[in-house]
Design a protein around this motif. Structure first.
Motif, PDB file in Angstrom:
ATOM      1  N   GLY A  60       0.777  -1.241   0.000  1.00 35.40           N
ATOM      2  CA  GLY A  60       0.000   0.000   0.000  1.00 35.40           C
ATOM      3  C   GLY A  60       0.800   1.276   0.000  1.00 35.40           C
ATOM      4  O   GLY A  60       0.441   2.218  -0.694  1.00 35.40           O
ATOM      5  N   ALA A  61       1.882   1.336   0.757  1.00 34.69           N
ATOM      6  CA  ALA A  61       2.663   2.573   0.848  1.00 34.69           C
ATOM      7  C   ALA A  61       4.010   2.288   1.501  1.00 34.69           C
ATOM      8  O   ALA A  61       4.104   1.429   2.382  1.00 34.69           O
ATOM      9  N   HIS A  62       5.027   3.021   1.078  1.00 35.11           N
ATOM     10  CA  HIS A  62       6.332   2.943   1.729  1.00 35.11           C
ATOM     11  C   HIS A  62       7.121   4.225   1.463  1.00 35.11           C
ATOM     12  O   HIS A  62       6.796   4.994   0.565  1.00 35.11           O
ATOM     13  N   VAL A  63       8.141   4.435   2.295  1.00 35.01           N
ATOM     14  CA  VAL A  63       8.971   5.630   2.207  1.00 35.01           C
ATOM     15  C   VAL A  63      10.064   5.406   1.167  1.00 35.01           C
ATOM     16  O   VAL A  63      10.672   4.332   1.104  1.00 35.01           O
ATOM     17  N   THR A  64      10.302   6.420   0.332  1.00 39.75           N
ATOM     18  CA  THR A  64      11.371   6.403  -0.656  1.00 39.75           C
ATOM     19  C   THR A  64      12.225   7.660  -0.470  1.00 39.75           C
ATOM     20  O   THR A  64      11.858   8.555   0.302  1.00 39.75           O
ATOM     21  N   ALA A  65      13.348   7.704  -1.158  1.00 46.16           N
ATOM     22  CA  ALA A  65      14.233   8.866  -1.065  1.00 46.16           C
ATOM     23  C   ALA A  65      14.658   9.287  -2.461  1.00 46.16           C
ATOM     24  O   ALA A  65      14.933   8.434  -3.313  1.00 46.16           O
ATOM     25  N   SER A  66      14.680  10.579  -2.709  1.00 50.09           N
ATOM     26  CA  SER A  66      15.107  11.061  -4.019  1.00 50.09           C
ATOM     27  C   SER A  66      15.940  12.323  -3.878  1.00 50.09           C
ATOM     28  O   SER A  66      16.102  12.864  -2.792  1.00 50.09           O
ATOM     29  N   ALA A  67      16.466  12.761  -5.037  1.00 45.28           N
ATOM     30  CA  ALA A  67      17.403  13.878  -5.038  1.00 45.28           C
ATOM     31  C   ALA A  67      17.152  14.799  -6.217  1.00 45.28           C
ATOM     32  O   ALA A  67      16.999  14.343  -7.349  1.00 45.28           O
ATOM     33  N   VAL A  68      17.143  16.081  -5.936  1.00 44.82           N
ATOM     34  CA  VAL A  68      17.218  17.082  -6.984  1.00 44.82           C
ATOM     35  C   VAL A  68      18.702  17.447  -7.070  1.00 44.82           C
ATOM     36  O   VAL A  68      19.258  18.031  -6.138  1.00 44.82           O
ATOM     37  N   GLY A  93      14.531   6.565  -5.473  1.00 43.62           N
ATOM     38  CA  GLY A  93      13.907   5.254  -5.433  1.00 43.62           C
ATOM     39  C   GLY A  93      13.814   4.689  -4.042  1.00 43.62           C
ATOM     40  O   GLY A  93      13.812   5.412  -3.048  1.00 43.62           O
ATOM     41  N   HIS A  94      13.751   3.369  -3.988  1.00 48.76           N
ATOM     42  CA  HIS A  94      13.521   2.660  -2.741  1.00 48.76           C
ATOM     43  C   HIS A  94      14.724   2.707  -1.811  1.00 48.76           C
ATOM     44  O   HIS A  94      15.870   2.665  -2.266  1.00 48.76           O
ATOM     45  N   CYS A  95      14.433   2.771  -0.536  1.00 41.63           N
ATOM     46  CA  CYS A  95      15.476   2.717   0.487  1.00 41.63           C
ATOM     47  C   CYS A  95      15.930   1.272   0.659  1.00 41.63           C
ATOM     48  O   CYS A  95      15.150   0.335   0.486  1.00 41.63           O
TER      49      CYS A  95
END
Length: 194
Positions: A60-68, A93-95
């Motif tokens: 259903g949902a999970h935390v991801t991390a991205s970068a500008v 993307g995914h941690c």
């Protein structure tokens, strides 16, 4: 910036609980930028469910991390034409449990997806964005925590298997089609330069 920029975010192997604890600490003491309050509230509520929300298997949902990624002269951002969704967006993307921190996850993803060595991450989030995706063949929400990442002088990007293309763009001249909230995310990241 309240914390020192980091290039050495390769901590020793950590488990999902440590990554979760970092996310809780990071977002609890952080004020979201304009337009991101609801996404921040939804993400902190998700984090209250426990460490399992840090990984792709969580339904259903999970935390991801991205970068500008911003150019060395601070005038352009690097965006990718996403390989699955065919929209221009920040890399990320995914941690992974071994990331240890969300900033480390964002730096790893930025390095993998841009092909640029020597990136430096600002460890304070620039934005948070919740968006719908299909993950492992099922509908899901990515609660994406976005960081500002600095490219070194002379950086040359290399397209990875995650993208159709990479491109440097002035923040006022972003390409189309853009991913959900990409314009706001870029604006929030550039505001961190202030």
């Amino acid at each position: 910036m309240s914390e020192t920029l980091r290039t050495d975010l390769e901590p020793p192997a950590a488990d999902t609980a440590a990554l979760h604890a970092d996310a809780v600490r990071l977002l609890a003491g952080w004020t979201p930028p304009p337009g991101a309050q609801d996404d921040w509230s939804r993400t902190t509520a998700l984090l209250a469910q426990g460490p399992q929300v840090m990984g792709k298997p969580h339904p259903g949902a999970h935390v991801t991390a991205s970068a500008v990624i911003v150019s060395a002269d601070r005038s352009r951002v690097l965006l990718c034409l996403h390989g699955k969704h065919n929209v221009w967006c920040q890399v990320g993307g995914h941690c992974e449990p071994e990331d240890g921190t969300l900033a480390a996850a964002a730096l790893r993803e930025a390095t993998e997806e841009s092909g640029i060595a020597g990136l430096v991450v600002d460890p304070v989030p620039a934005d948070v964005d919740v968006h719908h995706v299909t993950c492992a063949g099922r509908p899901s929400l990515h609660h994406d925590v976005i960081f500002l990442v600095y490219a070194p002088e002379g950086a040359v990007e290399q397209v990875s298997e995650e993208s159709h293309a990479l491109g440097w763009f002035a923040p006022a001249e972003l390409p189309h089609p853009l991913g959900t909230d990409t314009e706001r995310v870029v604006r929030s990241a550039m505001a961190r330069l202030g």
